[in-house]
Write a protein that holds these residues in place. Structure first.
Motif, PDB file in Angstrom:
ATOM      1  N   ASN A 101      15.749  -2.099  -0.542  1.00 57.59           N
ATOM      2  CA  ASN A 101      16.718  -2.367  -1.603  1.00 57.59           C
ATOM      3  C   ASN A 101      18.006  -2.913  -1.021  1.00 57.59           C
ATOM      4  OD1 ASN A 101      15.035  -1.444  -3.617  1.00 57.59           O
ATOM      5  ND2 ASN A 101      16.018   0.551  -3.794  1.00 57.59           N
ATOM      6  N   ARG A 102      18.504  -2.247   0.024  1.00 60.31           N
ATOM      7  CA  ARG A 102      19.769  -2.703   0.623  1.00 60.31           C
ATOM      8  C   ARG A 102      19.639  -4.122   1.149  1.00 60.31           C
ATOM      9  NH1 ARG A 102      19.487   2.311   2.703  1.00 60.31           N
ATOM     10  NH2 ARG A 102      18.975   1.545   4.770  1.00 60.31           N
ATOM     11  N   ARG A 103      18.569  -4.404   1.873  1.00 55.40           N
ATOM     12  CA  ARG A 103      18.394  -5.752   2.424  1.00 55.40           C
ATOM     13  C   ARG A 103      18.222  -6.789   1.313  1.00 55.40           C
ATOM     14  NH1 ARG A 103      14.333  -5.251   7.600  1.00 55.40           N
ATOM     15  NH2 ARG A 103      15.522  -3.673   8.724  1.00 55.40           N
ATOM     16  N   GLY A 104      17.443  -6.452   0.290  1.00 55.75           N
ATOM     17  CA  GLY A 104      17.242  -7.382  -0.817  1.00 55.75           C
ATOM     18  C   GLY A 104      18.522  -7.672  -1.553  1.00 55.75           C
ATOM     19  N   LEU A 105      19.340  -6.649  -1.770  1.00 54.23           N
ATOM     20  CA  LEU A 105      20.605  -6.837  -2.488  1.00 54.23           C
ATOM     21  C   LEU A 105      21.617  -7.602  -1.644  1.00 54.23           C
ATOM     22  CD1 LEU A 105      20.899  -3.352  -4.185  1.00 54.23           C
ATOM     23  CD2 LEU A 105      20.501  -5.535  -5.332  1.00 54.23           C
ATOM     24  N   LYS A 106      21.592  -7.399  -0.322  1.00 55.46           N
ATOM     25  CA  LYS A 106      22.508  -8.137   0.553  1.00 55.46           C
ATOM     26  C   LYS A 106      22.306  -9.638   0.414  1.00 55.46           C
ATOM     27  CE  LYS A 106      23.346  -4.851   4.263  1.00 55.46           C
ATOM     28  NZ  LYS A 106      23.105  -4.565   5.681  1.00 55.46           N
TER      29      LYS A 106
ATOM     30  N   PRO B 139       8.114   5.886  -0.451  1.00 56.23           N
ATOM     31  CA  PRO B 139       9.412   5.352  -0.825  1.00 56.23           C
ATOM     32  C   PRO B 139      10.445   5.323   0.282  1.00 56.23           C
ATOM     33  CG  PRO B 139       8.681   7.008  -2.386  1.00 56.23           C
ATOM     34  CD  PRO B 139       7.773   7.067  -1.208  1.00 56.23           C
ATOM     35  N   GLN B 140      10.151   5.867   1.466  1.00 52.14           N
ATOM     36  CA  GLN B 140      11.170   5.913   2.504  1.00 52.14           C
ATOM     37  C   GLN B 140      11.666   4.528   2.873  1.00 52.14           C
ATOM     38  OE1 GLN B 140       9.431   8.286   5.558  1.00 52.14           O
ATOM     39  NE2 GLN B 140      10.011  10.195   4.588  1.00 52.14           N
ATOM     40  N   GLY B 141      10.808   3.539   2.773  1.00 53.56           N
ATOM     41  CA  GLY B 141      11.239   2.179   3.062  1.00 53.56           C
ATOM     42  C   GLY B 141      11.956   1.531   1.901  1.00 53.56           C
ATOM     43  N   LEU B 142      11.944   2.186   0.751  1.00 49.03           N
ATOM     44  CA  LEU B 142      12.530   1.594  -0.442  1.00 49.03           C
ATOM     45  C   LEU B 142      14.024   1.398  -0.312  1.00 49.03           C
ATOM     46  CD1 LEU B 142      11.972   0.602  -3.322  1.00 49.03           C
ATOM     47  CD2 LEU B 142      12.356   2.928  -4.105  1.00 49.03           C
TER      48      LEU B 142
ATOM     49  N   GLY C 153      10.902  -5.388   6.078  1.00 48.50           N
ATOM     50  CA  GLY C 153      11.372  -6.770   6.082  1.00 48.50           C
ATOM     51  C   GLY C 153      10.721  -7.605   4.988  1.00 48.50           C
ATOM     52  N   GLU C 154       9.401  -7.518   4.903  1.00 48.36           N
ATOM     53  CA  GLU C 154       8.673  -8.263   3.878  1.00 48.36           C
ATOM     54  C   GLU C 154       9.048  -7.773   2.474  1.00 48.36           C
ATOM     55  OE1 GLU C 154       4.099  -9.229   2.462  1.00 48.36           O
ATOM     56  OE2 GLU C 154       4.426  -7.991   4.239  1.00 48.36           O
TER      57      GLU C 154
ATOM     58  N   ARG D 259       0.844  -1.199   0.000  1.00 49.73           N
ATOM     59  CA  ARG D 259       0.000   0.000   0.000  1.00 49.73           C
ATOM     60  C   ARG D 259       0.878   1.247   0.000  1.00 49.73           C
ATOM     61  NH1 ARG D 259      -5.560  -0.690   1.438  1.00 49.73           N
ATOM     62  NH2 ARG D 259      -5.594   1.445   2.199  1.00 49.73           N
ATOM     63  N   ASP D 260       0.565   2.161  -0.902  1.00 48.11           N
ATOM     64  CA  ASP D 260       1.288   3.424  -1.007  1.00 48.11           C
ATOM     65  C   ASP D 260       1.253   4.133   0.345  1.00 48.11           C
ATOM     66  OD1 ASP D 260       2.620   5.583  -2.085  1.00 48.11           O
ATOM     67  OD2 ASP D 260       0.972   6.221  -3.380  1.00 48.11           O
ATOM     68  N   GLY D 261       2.387   4.652   0.762  1.00 50.92           N
ATOM     69  CA  GLY D 261       2.487   5.344   2.036  1.00 50.92           C
ATOM     70  C   GLY D 261       2.785   4.446   3.216  1.00 50.92           C
ATOM     71  N   GLU D 262       2.789   3.125   3.018  1.00 47.11           N
ATOM     72  CA  GLU D 262       2.981   2.189   4.124  1.00 47.11           C
ATOM     73  C   GLU D 262       4.191   1.285   3.959  1.00 47.11           C
ATOM     74  OE1 GLU D 262      -0.653   0.078   4.905  1.00 47.11           O
ATOM     75  OE2 GLU D 262      -1.849   1.916   4.776  1.00 47.11           O
ATOM     76  N   LEU D 263       4.989   1.506   2.926  1.00 46.96           N
ATOM     77  CA  LEU D 263       6.144   0.638   2.685  1.00 46.96           C
ATOM     78  C   LEU D 263       7.112   0.633   3.861  1.00 46.96           C
ATOM     79  CD1 LEU D 263       7.489  -1.246   0.659  1.00 46.96           C
ATOM     80  CD2 LEU D 263       8.619   0.743  -0.337  1.00 46.96           C
TER      81      LEU D 263
END
Length: 141
Positions: free
Chosen positions: A130-135, A123-126, A93-94, A84-88
């Motif tokens: 991204n960092r966690r996903g790439l790790k 997007p603040q959680g993006l 974690g998910e 949901r937009d605004g809730e990332l």
């Protein structure tokens, strides 16, 4: 030159064109394979509160697919995660696990993502996702 597989990580539908449409078009013209993953559904993407919600999310998804058509990106190269937009920021974690799964499956040569900090809350959680996903990909290839 070997064709590269490119992944654009978009906070919302339309960010692929607004932020990187020219770059993605150029990459396609050079024979590279372009994919897009949309983290949120874009339901808050209107300055008019009465326009926000499920109908706007559905419209933005269709607009994103049409934009990919214009760019020349196959619709099958789009992945909508539908947070949901605004809730990332509440689902980092998910989001990281899901993005890591996309990255592992796709194995892109290049990942393009927007900076972590922006004015909109979605997007603040993006960046953290991204960092966690790439790790999760380190040491896999």
């Amino acid at each position: 030159m070997k064709a590269a597989r490119v992944l654009f990580v978009a906070p919302h539908p339309d960010d692929e064109c607004i932020n990187a449409g020219g770059l993605l078009s150029m990459l396609l013209s050079l024979g590279h394979e372009v994919h897009a993953v949309y983290m949120t559904d874009g339901r808050l993407g209107s300055p008019r509160p009465e326009e926000r919600g499920d109908a706007l999310a559905a419209r933005r998804r269709q607009e994103a697919l049409k934009a990919l058509d214009v760019l020349g990106v196959p619709r099958s190269n789009a992945v909508f995660l539908n947070f949901r937009d605004g809730e990332l920021i509440n689902h980092v974690g998910e989001a990281a696990r899901t993005l890591s799964d996309v990255l592992t499956s796709l194995r892109p040569d290049l990942v393009i993502a927007l900076p972590q900090l922006r004015a909109a809350p979605g997007p603040q959680g993006l960046g953290a996702g991204n960092r966690r996903g790439l790790k999760g990909l380190r040491g896999q290839g």
